[in-house]
Scaffold this motif. Structure first.
Motif, PDB file in Angstrom:
ATOM      1  N   ALA A 165       0.868  -1.183   0.000  1.00  0.00           N
ATOM      2  CA  ALA A 165       0.000   0.000   0.000  1.00  0.00           C
ATOM      3  C   ALA A 165       0.902   1.229   0.000  1.00  0.00           C
ATOM      4  O   ALA A 165       2.129   1.106   0.042  1.00  0.00           O
ATOM      5  CB  ALA A 165      -0.939  -0.019   1.209  1.00  0.00           C
ATOM      6  N   ALA A 166       0.293   2.407  -0.044  1.00  0.00           N
ATOM      7  CA  ALA A 166       1.095   3.614  -0.272  1.00  0.00           C
ATOM      8  C   ALA A 166       2.046   3.911   0.885  1.00  0.00           C
ATOM      9  O   ALA A 166       3.225   4.173   0.675  1.00  0.00           O
ATOM     10  CB  ALA A 166       0.158   4.800  -0.517  1.00  0.00           C
ATOM     11  N   THR A 167       1.537   3.874   2.096  1.00  0.00           N
ATOM     12  CA  THR A 167       2.340   4.218   3.272  1.00  0.00           C
ATOM     13  C   THR A 167       2.168   3.146   4.339  1.00  0.00           C
ATOM     14  O   THR A 167       1.327   2.245   4.211  1.00  0.00           O
ATOM     15  CB  THR A 167       1.890   5.567   3.880  1.00  0.00           C
ATOM     16  N   VAL A 168       2.916   3.257   5.417  1.00  0.00           N
ATOM     17  CA  VAL A 168       2.813   2.272   6.496  1.00  0.00           C
ATOM     18  C   VAL A 168       1.408   2.234   7.092  1.00  0.00           C
ATOM     19  O   VAL A 168       0.835   1.139   7.245  1.00  0.00           O
ATOM     20  CB  VAL A 168       3.897   2.523   7.565  1.00  0.00           C
ATOM     21  N   PRO A 169       0.809   3.374   7.428  1.00  0.00           N
ATOM     22  CA  PRO A 169      -0.579   3.277   7.941  1.00  0.00           C
ATOM     23  C   PRO A 169      -1.536   2.647   6.927  1.00  0.00           C
ATOM     24  O   PRO A 169      -2.483   1.949   7.318  1.00  0.00           O
ATOM     25  CB  PRO A 169      -0.953   4.739   8.218  1.00  0.00           C
ATOM     26  N   ASP A 170      -1.296   2.853   5.661  1.00  0.00           N
ATOM     27  CA  ASP A 170      -2.162   2.240   4.637  1.00  0.00           C
ATOM     28  C   ASP A 170      -2.008   0.719   4.622  1.00  0.00           C
ATOM     29  O   ASP A 170      -2.998  -0.013   4.552  1.00  0.00           O
ATOM     30  CB  ASP A 170      -1.806   2.795   3.248  1.00  0.00           C
ATOM     31  N   VAL A 171      -0.777   0.252   4.674  1.00  0.00           N
ATOM     32  CA  VAL A 171      -0.573  -1.195   4.603  1.00  0.00           C
ATOM     33  C   VAL A 171      -1.058  -1.852   5.895  1.00  0.00           C
ATOM     34  O   VAL A 171      -1.571  -2.983   5.881  1.00  0.00           O
ATOM     35  CB  VAL A 171       0.901  -1.527   4.264  1.00  0.00           C
ATOM     36  N   ALA A 172      -0.932  -1.130   7.012  1.00  0.00           N
ATOM     37  CA  ALA A 172      -1.438  -1.665   8.284  1.00  0.00           C
ATOM     38  C   ALA A 172      -2.963  -1.737   8.256  1.00  0.00           C
ATOM     39  O   ALA A 172      -3.566  -2.717   8.711  1.00  0.00           O
ATOM     40  CB  ALA A 172      -0.961  -0.785   9.441  1.00  0.00           C
ATOM     41  N   TYR A 173      -3.578  -0.701   7.681  1.00  0.00           N
ATOM     42  CA  TYR A 173      -5.035  -0.677   7.569  1.00  0.00           C
ATOM     43  C   TYR A 173      -5.537  -1.867   6.751  1.00  0.00           C
ATOM     44  O   TYR A 173      -6.460  -2.581   7.152  1.00  0.00           O
ATOM     45  CB  TYR A 173      -5.485   0.639   6.924  1.00  0.00           C
ATOM     46  N   ALA A 174      -4.920  -2.080   5.601  1.00  0.00           N
ATOM     47  CA  ALA A 174      -5.359  -3.164   4.711  1.00  0.00           C
ATOM     48  C   ALA A 174      -5.149  -4.524   5.379  1.00  0.00           C
ATOM     49  O   ALA A 174      -6.020  -5.402   5.320  1.00  0.00           O
ATOM     50  CB  ALA A 174      -4.608  -3.096   3.382  1.00  0.00           C
ATOM     51  N   THR A 175      -4.001  -4.702   6.027  1.00  0.00           N
ATOM     52  CA  THR A 175      -3.730  -5.999   6.651  1.00  0.00           C
ATOM     53  C   THR A 175      -4.662  -6.239   7.831  1.00  0.00           C
ATOM     54  O   THR A 175      -5.109  -7.369   8.060  1.00  0.00           O
ATOM     55  CB  THR A 175      -2.259  -6.086   7.096  1.00  0.00           C
ATOM     56  N   ALA A 176      -4.953  -5.191   8.573  1.00  0.00           N
ATOM     57  CA  ALA A 176      -5.904  -5.321   9.684  1.00  0.00           C
ATOM     58  C   ALA A 176      -7.260  -5.785   9.170  1.00  0.00           C
ATOM     59  O   ALA A 176      -7.884  -6.690   9.729  1.00  0.00           O
ATOM     60  CB  ALA A 176      -6.032  -3.985  10.421  1.00  0.00           C
ATOM     61  N   ALA A 177      -7.709  -5.188   8.075  1.00  0.00           N
ATOM     62  CA  ALA A 177      -9.017  -5.552   7.523  1.00  0.00           C
ATOM     63  C   ALA A 177      -9.021  -6.994   7.033  1.00  0.00           C
ATOM     64  O   ALA A 177      -9.941  -7.763   7.330  1.00  0.00           O
ATOM     65  CB  ALA A 177      -9.375  -4.597   6.374  1.00  0.00           C
ATOM     66  N   ILE A 178      -7.984  -7.372   6.312  1.00  0.00           N
ATOM     67  CA  ILE A 178      -7.962  -8.706   5.693  1.00  0.00           C
ATOM     68  C   ILE A 178      -7.824  -9.804   6.744  1.00  0.00           C
ATOM     69  O   ILE A 178      -8.425 -10.867   6.631  1.00  0.00           O
ATOM     70  CB  ILE A 178      -6.810  -8.791   4.652  1.00  0.00           C
ATOM     71  N   THR A 179      -7.042  -9.557   7.784  1.00  0.00           N
ATOM     72  CA  THR A 179      -6.773 -10.597   8.780  1.00  0.00           C
ATOM     73  C   THR A 179      -7.687 -10.521   9.996  1.00  0.00           C
ATOM     74  O   THR A 179      -7.703 -11.452  10.799  1.00  0.00           O
ATOM     75  CB  THR A 179      -5.323 -10.508   9.294  1.00  0.00           C
ATOM     76  N   GLY A 180      -8.411  -9.412  10.155  1.00  0.00           N
ATOM     77  CA  GLY A 180      -9.216  -9.255  11.363  1.00  0.00           C
ATOM     78  C   GLY A 180      -8.375  -9.054  12.610  1.00  0.00           C
ATOM     79  O   GLY A 180      -8.833  -9.323  13.732  1.00  0.00           O
ATOM     80  N   ARG A 181      -7.156  -8.590  12.428  1.00  0.00           N
ATOM     81  CA  ARG A 181      -6.254  -8.378  13.559  1.00  0.00           C
ATOM     82  C   ARG A 181      -6.131  -6.888  13.892  1.00  0.00           C
ATOM     83  O   ARG A 181      -6.289  -6.033  13.029  1.00  0.00           O
ATOM     84  CB  ARG A 181      -4.857  -8.927  13.223  1.00  0.00           C
ATOM     85  N   ASP A 182      -5.779  -6.632  15.127  1.00  0.00           N
ATOM     86  CA  ASP A 182      -5.617  -5.270  15.625  1.00  0.00           C
ATOM     87  C   ASP A 182      -4.253  -4.745  15.168  1.00  0.00           C
ATOM     88  O   ASP A 182      -3.272  -4.813  15.893  1.00  0.00           O
ATOM     89  CB  ASP A 182      -5.708  -5.298  17.154  1.00  0.00           C
ATOM     90  N   LEU A 183      -4.191  -4.241  13.942  1.00  0.00           N
ATOM     91  CA  LEU A 183      -2.896  -3.843  13.376  1.00  0.00           C
ATOM     92  C   LEU A 183      -2.862  -2.385  12.932  1.00  0.00           C
ATOM     93  O   LEU A 183      -1.809  -1.894  12.532  1.00  0.00           O
ATOM     94  CB  LEU A 183      -2.560  -4.743  12.169  1.00  0.00           C
ATOM     95  N   ARG A 184      -3.985  -1.697  13.018  1.00  0.00           N
ATOM     96  CA  ARG A 184      -4.008  -0.333  12.484  1.00  0.00           C
ATOM     97  C   ARG A 184      -3.091   0.583  13.282  1.00  0.00           C
ATOM     98  O   ARG A 184      -2.961   0.456  14.500  1.00  0.00           O
ATOM     99  CB  ARG A 184      -5.437   0.218  12.485  1.00  0.00           C
ATOM    100  N   VAL A 185      -2.479   1.518  12.575  1.00  0.00           N
ATOM    101  CA  VAL A 185      -1.634   2.511  13.243  1.00  0.00           C
ATOM    102  C   VAL A 185      -1.995   3.912  12.781  1.00  0.00           C
ATOM    103  O   VAL A 185      -1.281   4.859  13.065  1.00  0.00           O
ATOM    104  CB  VAL A 185      -0.125   2.237  12.977  1.00  0.00           C
ATOM    105  N   ASP A 186      -3.142   4.034  12.087  1.00  0.00           N
ATOM    106  CA  ASP A 186      -3.529   5.361  11.597  1.00  0.00           C
ATOM    107  C   ASP A 186      -4.321   6.149  12.623  1.00  0.00           C
ATOM    108  O   ASP A 186      -4.588   7.319  12.434  1.00  0.00           O
ATOM    109  CB  ASP A 186      -4.320   5.228  10.288  1.00  0.00           C
ATOM    110  N   ARG A 187      -4.712   5.503  13.710  1.00  0.00           N
ATOM    111  CA  ARG A 187      -5.492   6.219  14.726  1.00  0.00           C
ATOM    112  C   ARG A 187      -4.722   6.315  16.031  1.00  0.00           C
ATOM    113  O   ARG A 187      -5.266   6.659  17.057  1.00  0.00           O
ATOM    114  CB  ARG A 187      -6.812   5.471  14.987  1.00  0.00           C
TER     115      ARG A 187
END
Lengths: 427, 427
Positions: free
Chosen positions: B208-230
């Motif tokens: 994804a474009a940036t680290v928060p973007d790739v974390a967001y996508a992986t969190a959604a796909i895996t259902g894991r608490d991985l987001r770092v955008d908030r």
């Protein structure tokens, strides 16, 4: 022994080696037995005797010189094959023809095995019984999920067959059908091209008539030093582990284990007895968490697109899997990791564990594949497991003894199993 | 920044959430960029804009409420898809249509991702370069093997794309194409239905474009608490590890790492410096042994039946694999296991390792996918790895910083990566 004379892989291979049998002759032996018995037993989904015979004749010299010497092999229908329909016992895959063989199928062909046909699996190798019958008494269950492979070897229709184990799908049907079953250490044999249920647990299993036979076949297929048919068998250090499931074992099984342990001690084995293994058995619950979480993802396509044609047991398992959180899954994986360490520590004092393969002989009726109560823990640990055949109850139904070895010490597990198998012959 | 404006997954998702963009609008953004740029870049093997648009319009409400909010996703063509040809960049599989989606593809659809098309992979995700170009300069390599996914995100043609990593196939192309790449901990995302090269090493990667973007996508796909955008990003404990490959890093890359480490320390991170990690790096050689042994079996069918149409690099790797003994393989696996323990011990003193993603910027010319010298060790360890984008050399070519986390501490790895990414913006 059993109702049918089994085909010994070691014996057939020796006869092919010395020229008293040809690969085509071995195919003919299987063909004759299949023709006579499989209508009754239902171990195969499909066979192709003509092609096998043609291959055996055409490549006779090369096959006779190969590690597997042209022996016919049956492939559980959970493994992809380009030349046989591969249906995973699911209507979703009726008539499905994969574009590549599973890795282990190519490995069988590489070493001179002839794929004779596909053997019956339960649906996606889970617990819904298929139609296969037990060769020792067709009113009894053959065990699952590798039902067809165990029954085919038990009925003398094949010298070697492949299966898989996620819970107890190799050891239990081997026990019920009175054949040797071997689940090697996790990851030693690739599951590439094998329909996945749980990527942390799925393991290839091998079936043959006796322990030296299954060791011979696995040695050939993997290229590993696993044979025990040419060895003087050393007396092993045996830990008789009753486990917390001991109460689920029938008295006849409890007696079989204890009698065998005494006889092994009399023959020079060191035997220690343990009701349980500290820090180990409480990990067994992790098996259910890991397998359900992973199955909900491994069979995601089928669940999301064909839920209506899934059988009730598979559907229920996947429904459960949908509810397992990533946190619970991670905790179960950590628990399994700690248990593997506890197991390694325990096994510093023993070569193998002796414990039942199943609670008792094959249950009457075909409504269940039997309980995996004596199998799940060892699968979770990734340890090599062997079903040692040879004993039976008063009605003549086989009683399987399970030998569990140290991780990655597959030869030692097989050697101890061969020692124990020889002991049981004198009981 | 790059030649093209990238599409931020977090930004698009927020706009869909607040109603200022629809899923169909997001598809249209991608379609426009693909039409304008992909003829030049060759990131896709196939796209189906019409179907994506139809789905986006039909399911607009459900998609907008889903975790991935209808974002378009590209799938590396090493992953099975029922609705797109899946060719693994091999003539053996020309036009192949799998009967089921890979698990991770269904997982993307489950959470509201729209599969827009397949992205270019090198042949069987190995090292033979494909035809894709680097979006920052089409005379430069995009890196491999997930060439198309990295280029598609780097060129603003997709907000999210999936890849894989066996050596350095996610981190290196992400670095070369100036995008965030994330290789989660081994086995957290299933590789079921992904063409296997090495079952002990293959891992899903996300772009994804940036680290928060790739974390967001992986969190959604895996259902894991991985987001770092908030999140308020905590200052991490960083170990700058040069490794024995440090001399292979170009001066511009060495300076980028050291300058970033100093700036991170100035911003409150604790930074320790290490030329090497004891007992760890000598395990890197195990990567080659394990991957070749396993590839010879994972691709057994192709090697035995279609050897003449394998590319020279894949064929050479499999030829080598044929010569690796089971003993050498087992020794390599034991070495890797010990290295994982040494790594865990070392990481008791740090949250993450900072080290190059690649020796330097993307090499000129398309003759190589670049060296995996900074990637293989971490893949062998199963550790989460992030390519942090943002820096570039004097010619404007991206320089990727690699952040390696503790096994199974993927959130901490992503959070530290986001911290470091923010630091680089101020350099």
């Amino acid at each position: 022994m059993g109702v049918y004379m089994m085909l010994s892989a070691v014996d057939l291979a020796r006869r092919i080696e010395d020229g008293s049998l040809t690969p085509a002759g071995a195919v003919a032996l299987c063909a004759e037995a299949i023709t006579a018995r499989d209508a009754d037993l239902g171990a195969f989904t499909v066979v192709d005797i003509d092609r096998a015979h043609t291959q055996a004749e055409r490549d006779a010299v090369a096959l006779a010189a190969s590690p597997l010497r042209g022996l016919p092999v049956g492939i559980k229908d959970i493994m992809d094959t380009v030349d046989f329909a591969t249906e995973y016992n699911s209507p979703i895959y009726r008539g499905h023809r994969p574009v590549a063989d599973a890795s282990v199928v190519t490995m069988v062909r590489r070493v001179g095995g002839i794929v004779l046909g596909k053997t019956v699996t339960t649906e996606f190798a889970y617990m819904q019984p298929a139609h296969t019958r037990n060769p020792h008494n067709r009113e009894h269950a053959p065990g699952g999920s590798s039902s067809g492979s165990a029954a085919a070897v038990g009925a003398g229709m094949l010298p070697v067959a492949l299966g898989t184990q996620t819970g107890g799908s190799t050891i239990r049907p081997a026990a019920f059908c009175g054949v040797a079953g071997f689940k090697p250490s996790y990851k030693i044999v690739p599951t590439v091209g094998v329909k996945c249920f749980s990527w942390s647990l799925d393991t290839i299993g091998i079936f043959a008539a006796t322990v030296p036979d299954v060791a011979y076949a696995t040695a050939a297929i993997t290229g590993r030093d696993l044979r025990v048919d040419r060895t003087t068998l050393a007396a092993p250090r045996i830990a008789l582990v009753r486990t917390h499931s001991w109460d689920k074992a029938e008295p006849v099984m409890q007696r079989a284990i204890e009698t065998t342990a005494r006889a092994a001690a009399a023959a020079g084995a060191s035997v220690t007895e343990h009701d349980t293994v500290p820090f180990l058995e409480e990990a067994e619950a992790a098996h259910g968490v890991i397998s359900r979480y992973e199955a909900f993802r491994a069979l995601a396509f089928e669940y999301d697109n064909h839920r209506d044609v899934l059988g009730p047991m598979v559907r229920a398992a996947l429904d459960e899997g949908a509810g397992v959180t990533a946190e619970a899954y991670d905790a179960a994986r950590r628990r399994a990791k700690r248990a593997r360490q506890a197991f390694a520590d325990f096994m510093a004092g023993a070569d193998v564990i002796l414990t039942p393969s199943a609670p008792g002989p094959a249950p009457r009726g075909l409504a269940s594949t039997g309980l995996p109560a004596f199998n799940r823990l060892w699968t979770l640990l990734g340890a090599p497991c062997v079903n040692v055949p040879g004993l039976s109850d008063a009605a003549g139904m086989p009683l399987g003894l399970q030998v569990v070895g140290r991780f990655s010490r597959d030869h030692a597990a097989l050697e101890a199993s061969a020692f124990i198998e020889r002991i049981t012959r004198k009981l």
